[in-house]
Design a protein around this motif. Structure first.
Motif, mmCIF file in Angstrom:
data_model
loop_
_atom_site.group_PDB
_atom_site.id
_atom_site.type_symbol
_atom_site.label_atom_id
_atom_site.label_comp_id
_atom_site.label_asym_id
_atom_site.label_seq_id
_atom_site.Cartn_x
_atom_site.Cartn_y
_atom_site.Cartn_z
ATOM 1 N N GLU A 100 0.865 -1.018 0.063
ATOM 2 C CA GLU A 100 -0.198 -0.006 0.261
ATOM 3 C C GLU A 100 0.599 1.178 -0.333
ATOM 4 O O GLU A 100 0.235 2.068 -0.817
ATOM 5 N N ASP A 101 1.938 1.518 0.931
ATOM 6 C CA ASP A 101 2.992 2.373 0.694
ATOM 7 C C ASP A 101 3.513 2.438 -0.725
ATOM 8 O O ASP A 101 3.635 3.325 -1.278
ATOM 9 N N TYR A 102 3.741 1.687 -0.637
ATOM 10 C CA TYR A 102 4.569 2.108 -2.248
ATOM 11 C C TYR A 102 3.400 1.703 -3.692
ATOM 12 O O TYR A 102 4.213 3.380 -4.466
ATOM 13 N N LEU A 103 2.310 1.464 -3.827
ATOM 14 C CA LEU A 103 0.956 1.976 -4.403
ATOM 15 C C LEU A 103 1.107 3.979 -4.762
ATOM 16 O O LEU A 103 0.581 4.550 -5.360
ATOM 17 N N LYS A 104 0.699 3.924 -3.186
ATOM 18 C CA LYS A 104 0.731 5.526 -2.332
ATOM 19 C C LYS A 104 1.253 6.815 -3.458
ATOM 20 O O LYS A 104 1.250 7.182 -3.942
ATOM 21 N N THR A 105 2.753 5.857 -3.517
ATOM 22 C CA THR A 105 3.821 6.874 -2.956
ATOM 23 C C THR A 105 3.650 6.706 -4.783
ATOM 24 O O THR A 105 4.270 7.630 -5.215
ATOM 25 N N VAL A 106 3.510 5.993 -5.583
ATOM 26 C CA VAL A 106 3.971 5.853 -7.335
ATOM 27 C C VAL A 106 2.801 6.832 -7.431
ATOM 28 O O VAL A 106 3.081 7.616 -8.491
ATOM 29 N N TYR A 107 1.467 7.221 -7.301
ATOM 30 C CA TYR A 107 0.358 7.704 -7.521
ATOM 31 C C TYR A 107 0.423 8.761 -6.803
ATOM 32 O O TYR A 107 0.255 9.860 -7.746
ATOM 33 N N ALA A 108 0.935 9.677 -5.930
ATOM 34 C CA ALA A 108 0.837 10.643 -5.461
ATOM 35 C C ALA A 108 2.241 11.493 -6.403
ATOM 36 O O ALA A 108 2.339 12.503 -6.371
ATOM 37 N N HIS A 109 3.502 10.764 -6.907
ATOM 38 C CA HIS A 109 4.389 11.255 -7.682
ATOM 39 C C HIS A 109 3.932 11.673 -9.226
ATOM 40 O O HIS A 109 4.554 12.313 -9.372
ATOM 41 N N THR A 110 2.681 11.217 -9.675
ATOM 42 C CA THR A 110 2.093 12.062 -10.961
ATOM 43 C C THR A 110 0.670 12.523 -10.498
ATOM 44 O O THR A 110 0.494 12.733 -11.554
ATOM 45 N N GLU A 111 0.450 12.783 -9.311
ATOM 46 C CA GLU A 111 -0.631 13.825 -9.017
ATOM 47 C C GLU A 111 -0.758 14.957 -9.489
ATOM 48 O O GLU A 111 -1.093 15.726 -9.552
ATOM 49 N N TRP A 112 0.681 15.334 -9.327
ATOM 50 C CA TRP A 112 0.647 16.956 -9.545
ATOM 51 C C TRP A 112 1.622 17.847 -10.538
ATOM 52 O O TRP A 112 2.139 18.496 -10.619
ATOM 53 N N GLN A 113 2.262 16.563 -11.849
ATOM 54 C CA GLN A 113 3.506 16.245 -12.123
ATOM 55 C C GLN A 113 3.253 15.674 -13.281
ATOM 56 O O GLN A 113 2.666 14.480 -12.725
ATOM 57 N N PRO A 114 3.303 15.245 -14.149
ATOM 58 C CA PRO A 114 3.009 14.429 -15.604
ATOM 59 C C PRO A 114 4.261 13.174 -15.761
ATOM 60 O O PRO A 114 3.862 12.316 -16.371
ATOM 61 N N ASP A 115 5.407 13.398 -14.816
ATOM 62 C CA ASP A 115 6.598 11.891 -14.946
ATOM 63 C C ASP A 115 5.951 11.534 -14.426
ATOM 64 O O ASP A 115 6.262 11.674 -13.173
ATOM 65 N N PRO A 116 6.352 9.868 -15.192
ATOM 66 C CA PRO A 116 6.255 8.499 -14.625
ATOM 67 C C PRO A 116 7.474 8.591 -13.059
ATOM 68 O O PRO A 116 8.707 9.110 -13.627
ATOM 69 N N ILE A 117 6.944 7.827 -12.348
ATOM 70 C CA ILE A 117 8.442 7.302 -11.679
ATOM 71 C C ILE A 117 9.258 6.612 -11.740
ATOM 72 O O ILE A 117 8.667 5.162 -12.734
ATOM 73 N N THR A 118 10.735 6.547 -11.089
ATOM 74 C CA THR A 118 11.240 5.815 -11.511
ATOM 75 C C THR A 118 11.993 4.466 -10.204
ATOM 76 O O THR A 118 11.791 5.333 -9.552
ATOM 77 N N PRO A 119 12.300 3.703 -10.789
ATOM 78 C CA PRO A 119 12.359 3.172 -9.114
ATOM 79 C C PRO A 119 13.187 3.714 -8.178
ATOM 80 O O PRO A 119 13.418 3.952 -6.892
ATOM 81 N N LYS A 120 14.597 4.638 -8.835
ATOM 82 C CA LYS A 120 15.711 4.762 -7.956
ATOM 83 C C LYS A 120 14.715 6.047 -7.200
ATOM 84 O O LYS A 120 14.950 6.083 -6.184
ATOM 85 N N ALA A 121 13.515 7.138 -8.155
ATOM 86 C CA ALA A 121 12.712 7.774 -7.479
ATOM 87 C C ALA A 121 12.386 7.219 -6.621
ATOM 88 O O ALA A 121 11.898 7.674 -5.240
ATOM 89 N N LEU A 122 11.548 6.683 -7.021
ATOM 90 C CA LEU A 122 11.025 5.616 -5.976
ATOM 91 C C LEU A 122 11.497 5.170 -4.752
ATOM 92 O O LEU A 122 11.118 5.342 -2.767
ATOM 93 N N ALA A 123 12.871 4.729 -4.253
ATOM 94 C CA ALA A 123 13.873 4.235 -3.395
ATOM 95 C C ALA A 123 13.818 5.587 -2.628
ATOM 96 O O ALA A 123 14.109 5.773 -0.724
ATOM 97 N N ASP A 124 14.083 6.686 -3.195
ATOM 98 C CA ASP A 124 14.638 7.828 -2.738
ATOM 99 C C ASP A 124 13.079 8.117 -1.599
ATOM 100 O O ASP A 124 13.310 8.812 -1.128
ATOM 101 N N LYS A 125 12.287 7.863 -1.980
ATOM 102 C CA LYS A 125 10.224 8.494 -1.190
ATOM 103 C C LYS A 125 10.551 7.567 -0.766
ATOM 104 O O LYS A 125 10.577 8.336 0.764
ATOM 105 N N LEU A 126 11.398 6.884 -1.199
ATOM 106 C CA LEU A 126 10.669 5.970 0.692
ATOM 107 C C LEU A 126 11.525 5.722 1.458
ATOM 108 O O LEU A 126 11.384 4.596 2.788
#
Length: 217
Positions: free
Chosen positions: A9-35
């Protein structure tokens, strides 16, 4: 690991939130940094999420939610933002104090209690920071927006959303009376700091603070 685990759930929420206010999809590295986890942990979790049909991913490419993943992400986001709204409205929390509490409670509240909170609050559509609260059916309200830091001189807009990533920024804006719903007029967008009028009062904001504010386009 089940498809409904708090970690997923934390992963899904983070992936969703990344593109909520800007268009670029999240990369695995950016996801690791955010989490705050190792890239190898993201690699393993992405494999599990893909196997569960929650995310689509090609090696070394960005991550995108499937329809099932987006639906699950919106369910978690709904819980998080309703809890934040409830904590501010009824439990005496300030808007800079609710994020961490909601991170814990979003995984443990029953659907029945969440529905009761939603009804009691009058089915709000925005949380204290202006983020849209998805409906139970997964609908999300949206309107055209621009970052305050990117708005041109003479732009007039209503504050839609303020990022909750930095509690100190929230406390500063609270002191300045800048909240979702407040009208802002940019009087000089080129300088540092940005000069503006907020709720009719002249003032200045450091550009890094202005990057935390979204206004109507």
């Amino acid at each position: 690991m089940p498809a409904t685990s708090p970690a997923i759930e934390d992963y899904l929420k983070t992936v969703y939130a990344h593109t909520e206010w800007q268009p670029d999809p999240i990369t695995p590295k950016a996801l690791a940094d955010k989490l705050g986890v190792a890239p190898s942990s993201v690699t393993e979790m992405v494999k599990k999420m893909a196997a569960n049909g929650l995310i689509s991913h090609v090696p070394y490419g960005p991550l995108r939610l499937t329809d099932a993943g987006r639906a699950r992400a919106l369910s978690v986001v709904r819980r998080h933002r309703l809890i934040e709204t409830w904590l501010v409205a009824e439990m005496g929390y300030a808007w800079d104090e609710v994020h961490d509490e909601a991170e814990v409670l979003e995984h443990s509240l029953s659907d029945r209690l969440l529905e009761a909170i939603d009804v009691r609050l009058g089915r709000p559509t925005r949380d204290p920071h202006g983020d849209a609260i998805p409906s139970a059916s997964g609908e999300v309200a949206s309107e055209p927006f621009v970052l305050l830091s990117e708005a041109p001189t003479a732009h007039v807009g209503r504050v839609i959303r303020i990022s909750d990533r930095d509690p100190e920024v929230l406390r500063e804006l609270e002191r300045r009376g800048i909240r979702p719903g407040v009208e802002i007029v940019v009087t000089d967008a080129a300088g540092e700091p940005v000069t503006l009028q907020a709720a009719g009062e002249a003032g200045e904001l450091a550009r890094d603070v202005a990057t935390a504010i979204w206004v109507t386009a």
